[in-house]
Write an enzyme that holds these catalytic residues in place. Structure first.
Site, PDB file in Angstrom:
ATOM      1  N   HIS A   7      31.302  47.602   2.138  1.00 49.40           N
ATOM      2  CA  HIS A   7      31.879  47.793   0.809  1.00 49.40           C
ATOM      3  C   HIS A   7      31.851  49.268   0.386  1.00 49.40           C
ATOM      4  CE1 HIS A   7      30.286  43.427  -0.026  1.00 49.40           C
ATOM      5  NE2 HIS A   7      31.417  43.402   0.659  1.00 49.40           N
TER       6      HIS A   7
HETATM    7  C1  FAD Z   1      34.759  43.109   7.926  1.00 45.55           C
HETATM    8  C2  FAD Z   1      34.815  43.138   6.424  1.00 45.55           C
HETATM    9  C3  FAD Z   1      34.365  42.042   5.704  1.00 45.55           C
HETATM   10  C4  FAD Z   1      34.403  42.059   4.310  1.00 45.55           C
HETATM   11  N1  FAD Z   1      34.095  40.918   3.634  1.00 45.55           N
HETATM   12  C5  FAD Z   1      34.332  40.867   2.302  1.00 45.55           C
HETATM   13  C6  FAD Z   1      34.244  39.637   1.606  1.00 45.55           C
HETATM   14  O1  FAD Z   1      33.994  38.581   2.193  1.00 45.55           O
HETATM   15  N2  FAD Z   1      34.454  39.643   0.263  1.00 45.55           N
HETATM   16  C7  FAD Z   1      34.736  40.787  -0.413  1.00 45.55           C
HETATM   17  O2  FAD Z   1      34.856  40.735  -1.641  1.00 45.55           O
HETATM   18  N3  FAD Z   1      34.869  41.960   0.230  1.00 45.55           N
HETATM   19  C8  FAD Z   1      34.720  42.015   1.572  1.00 45.55           C
HETATM   20  N4  FAD Z   1      34.940  43.178   2.238  1.00 45.55           N
HETATM   21  C9  FAD Z   1      35.352  44.362   1.455  1.00 45.55           C
HETATM   22  C10 FAD Z   1      36.779  44.267   0.899  1.00 45.55           C
HETATM   23  O3  FAD Z   1      37.636  43.653   1.817  1.00 45.55           O
HETATM   24  C11 FAD Z   1      37.232  45.681   0.526  1.00 45.55           C
HETATM   25  O4  FAD Z   1      36.372  46.184  -0.482  1.00 45.55           O
HETATM   26  C12 FAD Z   1      38.664  45.750   0.005  1.00 45.55           C
HETATM   27  O5  FAD Z   1      39.561  45.136   0.893  1.00 45.55           O
HETATM   28  C13 FAD Z   1      39.048  47.207  -0.220  1.00 45.55           C
HETATM   29  O6  FAD Z   1      40.373  47.293  -0.650  1.00 45.55           O
HETATM   30  P1  FAD Z   1      41.161  48.666  -0.637  1.00 45.55           P
HETATM   31  O7  FAD Z   1      42.523  48.382  -1.146  1.00 45.55           O
HETATM   32  O8  FAD Z   1      40.352  49.713  -1.310  1.00 45.55           O
HETATM   33  O9  FAD Z   1      41.224  49.126   0.896  1.00 45.55           O
HETATM   34  P2  FAD Z   1      41.825  48.328   2.172  1.00 45.55           P
HETATM   35  O10 FAD Z   1      42.021  46.895   1.869  1.00 45.55           O
HETATM   36  O11 FAD Z   1      40.955  48.701   3.317  1.00 45.55           O
HETATM   37  O12 FAD Z   1      43.270  48.956   2.349  1.00 45.55           O
HETATM   38  C14 FAD Z   1      43.566  50.252   2.802  1.00 45.55           C
HETATM   39  C15 FAD Z   1      44.866  50.173   3.611  1.00 45.55           C
HETATM   40  O13 FAD Z   1      45.347  51.499   3.826  1.00 45.55           O
HETATM   41  C16 FAD Z   1      45.769  51.596   5.170  1.00 45.55           C
HETATM   42  N5  FAD Z   1      45.685  53.013   5.553  1.00 45.55           N
HETATM   43  C17 FAD Z   1      44.571  53.729   5.783  1.00 45.55           C
HETATM   44  N6  FAD Z   1      44.887  54.987   6.127  1.00 45.55           N
HETATM   45  C18 FAD Z   1      46.231  55.084   6.092  1.00 45.55           C
HETATM   46  C19 FAD Z   1      47.148  56.133   6.349  1.00 45.55           C
HETATM   47  N7  FAD Z   1      46.738  57.357   6.698  1.00 45.55           N
HETATM   48  N8  FAD Z   1      48.470  55.865   6.233  1.00 45.55           N
HETATM   49  C20 FAD Z   1      48.908  54.633   5.865  1.00 45.55           C
HETATM   50  N9  FAD Z   1      48.073  53.594   5.619  1.00 45.55           N
HETATM   51  C21 FAD Z   1      46.756  53.813   5.725  1.00 45.55           C
HETATM   52  C22 FAD Z   1      44.801  50.723   5.926  1.00 45.55           C
HETATM   53  O14 FAD Z   1      45.271  50.392   7.219  1.00 45.55           O
HETATM   54  C23 FAD Z   1      44.675  49.547   4.991  1.00 45.55           C
HETATM   55  O15 FAD Z   1      45.665  48.583   5.229  1.00 45.55           O
HETATM   56  C24 FAD Z   1      34.886  43.215   3.626  1.00 45.55           C
HETATM   57  C25 FAD Z   1      35.338  44.319   4.348  1.00 45.55           C
HETATM   58  C26 FAD Z   1      35.317  44.282   5.747  1.00 45.55           C
HETATM   59  C27 FAD Z   1      35.839  45.465   6.495  1.00 45.55           C
END
Ligand code: FAD
Length: 493
Positions: free
Chosen positions: A434
């Site tokens: 996280h």
């Molecule tokens: C294995 C795992 C298990 C988890 N389990 C849970 C759970 O059960 N419950 C929960 O609440 N949270 C869980 N989490 C945490 C939760 O999923 C994250 O906090 C949340 O998804 C974050 O959202 P975000 O939009 O900030 O980033 P993300 O969802 O990570 O999205 C970022 C996106 O940007 C893309 N990206 C990155 N760099 C670039 C670039 N240079 N150019 C274009 N695209 C790019 C990535 O590929 C990705 O698709 C887990 C995380 C992981 C990794």
């Protein structure tokens, strides 16, 4: 030319893009570095076991953590449409109400964010896991008549964003329901294109450009959003200069305040206990695809984490400071990944860690692995709370209704206590995956998610949290996407 460019189709980006389109703020293009999420391992809950470490995971590592045995800890991040929400365990928690109140940012008190959570939940439809293992259901014996929540001590089966045994991510529930949004995969963003202080598009790692009319939203997550900003000249000047990047804006706080929920696991083993490859379970493993296909039941229907606890590590208060994730599977702690044993796993994660680290680039090459310093245990009180949590968890688990399925703690073993336990935590801890906080509101980003001293540039993802919420971060990340769309649509109007 489209109006808005959303960089990153993750949990926040998918909600933000769909909401911007629904609010008719303008036309939207979403670009994602990874591939599509259409894959059976993404749909099937247990599929995440194979997704982690695959090409749909960025497979980052931390820098050596000096207060955690100088180890490099794995930092999985989803690399596909749906982002980490396509690889996660789908545990659903908003956080604690006073997580948001104590952010102390105008417009982000719990009363302000609650409607956004409600709007997201109307589509994600989180519900308690119907197919939980008997062991997981036994957790309810620990704090009887409670439902798991970080608001007070509680235990049981968690809620999940699953519909009919299939992953219901932000991609599925938001992005893919709109046919007016252009989604391009395989677009790894290097840096932003500027016109004066205005962000007008992005340059991809292959040198191609995408330009838009009204603005750019960074939703690439806590690791990649600060990376893209730094490569675009916004970050700590000394750092950028050392890497040969021209500084547009000396923003020392970009990349600071990085933190995560540290976690330490206890491993249990026992014949006939949790899921595992012991010979007596071979038949049910052989039938698992059928069991999942016909009944959406069995091991494949399990998102691995099935439930857990929230409690006060020292037992001095009803306010939880640790969370336990319970996995009714035998998890190997050494040797082969899938040994022929049965057992279960329970961890201790700190709800509100005090330690802080920072994010830095290793080079200006967009394909280079970044320097992720989680700062684990830089504040020693984090270690003490975790050790107290382990001791109390051992006692609490004795009250679980595990019956004949109860196993024995084989790693580290109940004999490991006191200083030896603290050393063990330093040498084996990981995180709950996280990471947050690298572009915190009140720092590089305003309360309306605009990047300070720029125009037409917003950030909407987990990086904007001033402090991590007290439970899992997917629901808050989606809430942030929803709020971001609200602000941008209001600004456009
Ligand atoms: C294995 C795992 C298990 C988890 N389990 C849970 C759970 O059960 N419950 C929960 O609440 N949270 C869980 N989490 C945490 C939760 O999923 C994250 O906090 C949340 O998804 C974050 O959202 P975000 O939009 O900030 O980033 P993300 O969802 O990570 O999205 C970022 C996106 O940007 C893309 N990206 C990155 N760099 C670039 C670039 N240079 N150019 C274009 N695209 C790019 C990535 O590929 C990705 O698709 C887990 C995380 C992981 C990794």
């Amino acid at each position: 030319m489209r109006d808005y460019l959303v960089i990153g189709a993750g949990s926040s980006g998918c909600v933000l893009a769909a909401e911007l389109a629904r609010r008719e703020a303008g036309s939207v293009i979403v670009i994602e570095a990874g591939p599509s999420e259409v894959h059976p391992l993404v749909t099937i809950p247990m599929g995440l076991v194979w997704l982690m470490g695959s090409s749909r995971d960025w497979q980052f590592k931390t820098s050596p953590q000096e207060c955690a045995g100088n180890r490099q800890i794995t930092v999985p991040r989803g690399r596909m449409v749906g982002g980490s929400g396509s690889i996660n365990s789908m545990v659903w928690f908003r956080g604690r109400k006073d997580d948001f109140d104590s952010w102390n940012v105008p417009g982000w008190r719990f009363a302000d964010v609650e409607p956004a959570f409600q709007a997201v939940e109307a589509k994600l439809r989180p519900t308690p896991l119907k197919t939980a293992h008997k062991l997981t259901r036994g957790l309810t014996g620990i704090f009887p008549d409670t439902t798991p929540t970080p608001e007070h001590e509680s235990a049981g089966v968690f809620s999940y964003n699953l519909i009919n045994g299939r992953r219901n991510s932000a991609a599925r529930a938001f992005l893919r329901t709109r046919h007016d949004i252009e989604v391009r995969t395989g677009c790894n963003v290097d840096r932003l294109i500027w016109q004066g202080d205005k962000a007008v598009g992005a340059v991809l790692a292959d040198g191609s450009e995408i330009r838009v009319a009204k603005g750019v939203i960074l939703s690439a997550g806590s690791v990649a959003s600060p990376a893209i900003l730094m490569r675009s000249g916004i970050g700590p000047k000394d750092h950028l200069t050392a890497l040969g990047i021209d500084t547009r804006q000396d923003a020392p706080e970009v990349g600071e305040n990085l933190h995560d929920h540290p976690g330490i696991g206890l491993h249990f083993e026992g014949p006939g206990s949790g899921y595992g490859l012991e010979p007596r379970q071979w038949l049910s493993w052989a039938l698992a695809p059928l069991n999942y296909g016909l009944r959406r039941a069995g091991a494949l229907a399990s998102p691995t984490v099935e439930g857990g606890l929230f409690f006060n590590a020292r037992g001095t208060d009803d306010l939880p400071d640790v969370q336990t994730h319970f996995i009714p599977f035998y998890l190997a702690h050494q040797g082969p990944k899938f040994p022929m044993k049965a057992g279960y796993f329970a961890d201790i994660c700190l709800c509100r860690p005090k330690s802080r680290g920072s994010f830095r680039l290793a080079s200006k090459d967009p394909n280079a692995a970044p320097v992720i310093d989680l700062g684990l245990f830089r504040d020693e009180s984090d270690l003490e709370t975790m050790a107290e949590g382990v001791v109390r968890l051992r006692t609490l688990l004795r009250d679980a209704d595990f019956g004949p399925r109860r196993g024995a703690e084989i790693f580290p073993s109940e004999a490991v206590t006191g200083e030896a336990l603290k050393t063990h935590i330093r040498n084996t801890c990981g995180t709950a995956y996280h990471p947050v906080g690298t572009l915190r509101m009140g720092g590089p980003v305003s309360s309306r998610l605009k990047v300070e001293s720029t125009e037409n540039l917003w950030v909407a993802d987990a990086s904007i949290m001033p402090a991590v919420t007290s439970a899992n971060t997917n629901a808050p990340s989606m809430m942030i996407g929803w709020k971001g769309a609200e602000f941008i649509a209001e600004d456009a109007a």
